[in-house]
Design a protein around this motif. Structure first.
Motif, mmCIF file in Angstrom:
data_model
loop_
_atom_site.group_PDB
_atom_site.id
_atom_site.type_symbol
_atom_site.label_atom_id
_atom_site.label_comp_id
_atom_site.label_asym_id
_atom_site.label_seq_id
_atom_site.Cartn_x
_atom_site.Cartn_y
_atom_site.Cartn_z
ATOM 1 N N SER A 196 -79.710 20.113 1.505
ATOM 2 C CA SER A 196 -80.009 21.248 2.112
ATOM 3 C C SER A 196 -79.099 22.154 3.014
ATOM 4 C CB SER A 196 -81.149 21.145 3.259
ATOM 5 O OG SER A 196 -80.599 20.462 4.407
ATOM 6 N N SER A 197 -79.488 23.294 2.937
ATOM 7 C CA SER A 197 -78.364 24.395 3.484
ATOM 8 C C SER A 197 -78.862 24.962 4.821
ATOM 9 C CB SER A 197 -77.966 25.475 2.600
ATOM 10 O OG SER A 197 -77.077 26.494 3.041
ATOM 11 N N GLY A 198 -78.617 24.989 5.972
ATOM 12 C CA GLY A 198 -78.801 25.442 7.183
ATOM 13 C C GLY A 198 -78.714 26.988 7.216
ATOM 14 N N ASP A 199 -77.566 27.245 6.385
ATOM 15 C CA ASP A 199 -77.615 28.964 6.370
ATOM 16 C C ASP A 199 -78.616 29.545 5.425
ATOM 17 O OD1 ASP A 199 -75.239 28.939 7.740
ATOM 18 O OD2 ASP A 199 -74.105 28.580 5.856
ATOM 19 N N HIS A 200 -78.783 28.650 4.464
ATOM 20 C CA HIS A 200 -79.992 29.308 3.386
ATOM 21 C C HIS A 200 -81.162 29.302 4.171
ATOM 22 C CE1 HIS A 200 -81.832 30.176 -0.326
ATOM 23 N NE2 HIS A 200 -82.685 29.263 -0.027
#
Length: 101
Positions: free
Chosen positions: A65-69
């Motif tokens: 997963s991507s926290g920024d996304h």
């Protein structure tokens, strides 16, 4: 006890039938429950279907997963600037002329 001779064959048949049916009966298993271990089995199966596996094994331990996304998506949601999904059609409509002469 006086029994008419005309009733004697019927009583004998009833006695034989009663003895024969009593041989099918068992005292340890009620026929409507399927056995002493079967009582409540549907309830146990339903409960076990809802229990989480305490030791699950997955191919990837933590999904990528991507926290920024995710933060960008939340920000777009808050500002009401959500990306519109592409319109996809799953079926083709075909019309045919069904005129009759």
């Amino acid at each position: 006890m006086n029994i008419e001779k005309s009733r004697l064959p019927g009583l004998a048949a009833a006695l034989v039938l009663a003895v024969g049916l009593s041989a099918c009966a068992t005292t340890d298993t009620p026929p409507y429950m399927g056995g002493p271990d079967n009582f409540g089995e549907a309830n146990r199966q339903t409960m076990m279907a809802q229990v989480i596996d305490p030791d699950p094994h997955y191919e990837t331990a933590i999904p990528e997963s991507s926290g920024d996304h995710a933060a960008d998506a939340v920000e777009r949601y808050r500002e009401d600037k959500v990306k519109k999904p592409e319109r996809m059609t799953t079926t083709k409509s075909m019309s045919s002329g069904g005129g009759s002469n």
